[in-house]
Write an enzyme that holds these catalytic residues in place. Structure first.
Site, PDB file in Angstrom:
ATOM      1  N   HIS A 123      29.559  18.273   5.683  1.00 28.75           N
ATOM      2  CA  HIS A 123      29.100  19.595   6.143  1.00 28.75           C
ATOM      3  C   HIS A 123      28.217  20.198   5.072  1.00 28.75           C
ATOM      4  O   HIS A 123      28.671  20.911   4.176  1.00 28.75           O
ATOM      5  CB  HIS A 123      30.301  20.509   6.436  1.00 28.75           C
ATOM      6  N   ASP A 140      21.669  20.605  14.764  1.00 27.93           N
ATOM      7  CA  ASP A 140      22.472  21.702  15.308  1.00 27.93           C
ATOM      8  C   ASP A 140      21.622  22.752  16.020  1.00 27.93           C
ATOM      9  O   ASP A 140      20.440  22.950  15.701  1.00 27.93           O
ATOM     10  CB  ASP A 140      23.344  22.315  14.202  1.00 27.93           C
ATOM     11  N   ARG A 148       6.964  24.712   5.923  1.00 31.22           N
ATOM     12  CA  ARG A 148       5.875  24.899   6.890  1.00 31.22           C
ATOM     13  C   ARG A 148       5.114  23.624   7.231  1.00 31.22           C
ATOM     14  O   ARG A 148       4.412  23.585   8.240  1.00 31.22           O
ATOM     15  CB  ARG A 148       4.893  25.941   6.345  1.00 31.22           C
ATOM     16  N   GLU A 151      34.592  30.380  11.765  1.00 27.59           N
ATOM     17  CA  GLU A 151      34.100  30.763  10.422  1.00 27.59           C
ATOM     18  C   GLU A 151      34.123  32.287  10.277  1.00 27.59           C
ATOM     19  O   GLU A 151      34.650  32.835   9.324  1.00 27.59           O
ATOM     20  CB  GLU A 151      32.683  30.231  10.212  1.00 27.59           C
ATOM     21  N   HIS A 162      23.990  21.700   4.726  1.00 28.50           N
ATOM     22  CA  HIS A 162      22.785  22.009   5.506  1.00 28.50           C
ATOM     23  C   HIS A 162      21.517  21.627   4.758  1.00 28.50           C
ATOM     24  O   HIS A 162      21.422  21.819   3.533  1.00 28.50           O
ATOM     25  CB  HIS A 162      22.753  23.506   5.855  1.00 28.50           C
ATOM     26  N   ASP A 221      28.405  23.103   2.090  1.00 27.20           N
ATOM     27  CA  ASP A 221      27.722  23.932   3.088  1.00 27.20           C
ATOM     28  C   ASP A 221      26.262  24.209   2.687  1.00 27.20           C
ATOM     29  O   ASP A 221      25.343  23.556   3.194  1.00 27.20           O
ATOM     30  CB  ASP A 221      28.494  25.230   3.297  1.00 27.20           C
ATOM     31  N   HIS A 241      30.188  24.367  14.391  1.00 26.94           N
ATOM     32  CA  HIS A 241      30.854  25.372  13.559  1.00 26.94           C
ATOM     33  C   HIS A 241      31.751  26.176  14.489  1.00 26.94           C
ATOM     34  O   HIS A 241      31.361  26.486  15.620  1.00 26.94           O
ATOM     35  CB  HIS A 241      29.838  26.360  12.964  1.00 26.94           C
ATOM     36  N   GLY A 295      24.797  29.084  12.898  1.00 21.21           N
ATOM     37  CA  GLY A 295      24.385  30.475  13.000  1.00 21.21           C
ATOM     38  C   GLY A 295      25.587  31.383  13.237  1.00 21.21           C
ATOM     39  O   GLY A 295      26.737  30.947  13.212  1.00 21.21           O
TER      40      GLY A 295
HETATM   41  N1  LIG Z   1      27.879  28.500   6.888  1.00 23.04           N
HETATM   42  C1  LIG Z   1      27.034  28.510   7.908  1.00 23.04           C
HETATM   43  N2  LIG Z   1      27.446  28.977   9.100  1.00 23.04           N
HETATM   44  C2  LIG Z   1      26.617  28.961  10.165  1.00 23.04           C
HETATM   45  N3  LIG Z   1      25.319  28.528  10.117  1.00 23.04           N
HETATM   46  C3  LIG Z   1      24.882  28.082   8.942  1.00 23.04           C
HETATM   47  C4  LIG Z   1      25.702  28.054   7.787  1.00 23.04           C
HETATM   48  N4  LIG Z   1      24.977  27.563   6.753  1.00 23.04           N
HETATM   49  C5  LIG Z   1      23.763  27.283   7.227  1.00 23.04           C
HETATM   50  N5  LIG Z   1      23.691  27.582   8.539  1.00 23.04           N
HETATM   51  C6  LIG Z   1      22.483  27.415   9.306  1.00 23.04           C
HETATM   52  O1  LIG Z   1      21.988  28.738   9.529  1.00 23.04           O
HETATM   53  C7  LIG Z   1      21.049  28.627  10.545  1.00 23.04           C
HETATM   54  C8  LIG Z   1      21.117  29.894  11.336  1.00 23.04           C
HETATM   55  C9  LIG Z   1      19.825  30.068  12.094  1.00 23.04           C
HETATM   56  C10 LIG Z   1      19.965  31.206  13.061  1.00 23.04           C
HETATM   57  O2  LIG Z   1      21.034  31.775  13.183  1.00 23.04           O
HETATM   58  C11 LIG Z   1      18.805  31.598  13.841  1.00 23.04           C
HETATM   59  C12 LIG Z   1      18.909  32.708  14.668  1.00 23.04           C
HETATM   60  C13 LIG Z   1      17.786  33.092  15.415  1.00 23.04           C
HETATM   61  C14 LIG Z   1      16.585  32.395  15.335  1.00 23.04           C
HETATM   62  C15 LIG Z   1      16.520  31.282  14.484  1.00 23.04           C
HETATM   63  C16 LIG Z   1      15.234  30.514  14.349  1.00 23.04           C
HETATM   64  O3  LIG Z   1      15.212  29.476  13.648  1.00 23.04           O
HETATM   65  O4  LIG Z   1      14.226  30.928  14.922  1.00 23.04           O
HETATM   66  C17 LIG Z   1      17.630  30.860  13.748  1.00 23.04           C
HETATM   67  C18 LIG Z   1      21.392  27.398  11.372  1.00 23.04           C
HETATM   68  O5  LIG Z   1      20.316  26.508  11.243  1.00 23.04           O
HETATM   69  C19 LIG Z   1      22.610  26.826  10.689  1.00 23.04           C
HETATM   70  O6  LIG Z   1      22.552  25.409  10.665  1.00 23.04           O
HETATM   71 ZN   LIG Z   2      27.684  25.312   7.784  1.00 21.86          ZN
END
Ligand SMILES: Nc1ncnc2c1ncn2[C@@H]1O[C@H](CCC(=O)c2cccc(C(=O)O)c2)[C@@H](O)[C@H]1O
Ligand SMILES: [Zn+2]
Length: 353
Positions: free
Chosen positions: A27, A149, A82, A213, A29, A291, A210, A183
């Site tokens: 786990h 994911d 990018r 959490e 990212h 994480d 997930h 997310g």
């Molecule tokens: N502990 C964590 N717990 C949960 N997630 C975790 C954790 N650590 C990392 N992540 C990552 O955070 C991202 C969140 C991305 C997200 O919410 C979002 C919302 C709206 C638009 C977009 C976009 O891309 O346009 C993205 C995810 O990719 C996920 O893999």
């Molecule tokens: Zn995570």
């Protein structure tokens, strides 16, 4: 500052043992593992970004008031990725950092939707991660596999795009093994993603969402019943539901525990309050993970040191934790046996203190 997050009160020789212990990480990212050096290098390429270019300033920038703030900061780093070359550089450097910690195998969670919607060509994205995966295996011996994911808050459009990228034979990368959901959990009920997980599972991918959490045990139940989860990302709130703990233990469904992450995102108040010991006492299989290590001011070795303290482990106990991760992985049986043999050989050679 985040030094309160880095808890390495494990005795010195256990830290030395952990440093050399062959490990697997399940786990962790992709973007969340970008080192301060990589992030500052990318921030320098994109002056319009609010991400600091100075690694020291980045430490404060990676200090979060709550989970929503963490996601906001996470997305500001996503905005730095990018080009396909940014993707390749990031992926290879993450593999280098994993190899430095004796990680022999890692399942890296990638959110392709976040990159394709920001204009990176999907074919070029897949080629970039696969090039880096093969280069890392050749250079470091570290075996990488991918989890794609869904960023749940982005809804069913993101779900459709993610499962298309994961199951279209013209796009699906060779290293893809699992399908997840990340997310915020608040306001993002899991059952709506069932059709997408059904399609991913039908295409041979393993389900690892997930859950639990930042919301209660009902989210973990939903991940198990609606998304057919084979492992649970975090599952922290399972500790509130003895029936759920019993179910996880009986059906041998591992939790991907990320102790420092839970403190950094304020999901858990202090490490001493972390429910990991309750999981072990209930017979639940626990794996140790970082994480988003640089964002949480930690790394996998530190997470093992935290686990040693919270679970009162000696070297053998730590080796068992490492083998839990290998057993819970989606690596082939021969690969699992190879890493477990290496863990045993390392542990046997370690001098009794
Ligand atoms: N502990 C964590 N717990 C949960 N997630 C975790 C954790 N650590 C990392 N992540 C990552 O955070 C991202 C969140 C991305 C997200 O919410 C979002 C919302 C709206 C638009 C977009 C976009 O891309 O346009 C993205 C995810 O990719 C996920 O893999
Ligand atoms: Zn995570």
């Amino acid at each position: 500052m985040t030094e309160h997050l880095v808890d390495s009160r494990a005795p010195r020789d256990l830290k030395a043992f952990v440093a050399g212990l062959p490990k697997a990480e399940l786990h962790v990212h992709h973007v969340g593992s970008a080192s301060p050096r990589i992030v500052s290098e990318l921030a320098a390429r994109h002056p319009d970004s609010k991400v600091p270019t100075d690694p020291a300033a980045l430490v404060d920038y990676f200090t979060f008031t709550d989970f929503a703030h963490f996601i906001e900061v996470y997305l500001s780093v996503v905005d730095l990725i990018r080009t396909p070359e940014d993707v390749r550089l990031l992926t290879f450097e993450v593999a280098r950092d994993l190899a430095r910690q004796q990680v022999r195998y890692a399942e890296l969670t990638i959110t392709p939707f976040s990159s394709t919607r920001r204009g990176i060509d999907e074919r070029a994205f897949m080629d970039a991660i696969e090039d880096a995966r093969k280069a890392a295996e050749a250079e470091f011996g570290t075996v990488l596999r991918w989890c794609f994911d869904i960023p749940g808050e982005a809804g069913l459009v993101a779900a459709e795009e993610t499962v298309r990228l994961a199951t279209d034979d013209r796009l699906r990368p060779e290293g893809l093994v699992s399908f997840g959901l990340g997310g915020p959990e608040v306001g993002v009920p899991r059952p709506q993603f069932k059709p997408y997980f059904d399609r991913a599972i039908a295409a041979g991918l393993h389900s690892v969402p997930h859950a639990g959490e930042t919301t209660g045990p009902e989210t973990v139940w939903d991940a198990l019943t609606h998304l057919r989860a084979e492992r649970i990302g975090h599952g922290t709130s399972s500790a509130q539901d003895p029936k759920l703990l019993a179910h996880l233990a009986e059906h041998r469904i591992p939790l991907e525990v990320c102790p420092t992450s839970n403190i950094a995102t304020r999901a858990v108040r202090t490490l001493d309050e972390h429910p990991i010991k309750k999981f072990v006492e209930a017979g639940v299989i626990v794996t140790i993970n970082s994480d988003d290590p640089p964002m949480f001011g930690t790394d996998l070795d530190n997470e093992y040191a935290v686990a040693a303290r919270l679970l009162d482990l000696d070297e053998r106990g730590l080796a068992e934790l490492a083998k839990n991760a290998v057993d819970a992985s989606f690596l082939d049986e021969a690969g699992k046996a190879r890493i477990k043999d290496e863990i045993d050989a390392y542990t046997v050679r370690w001098p009794d203190r």
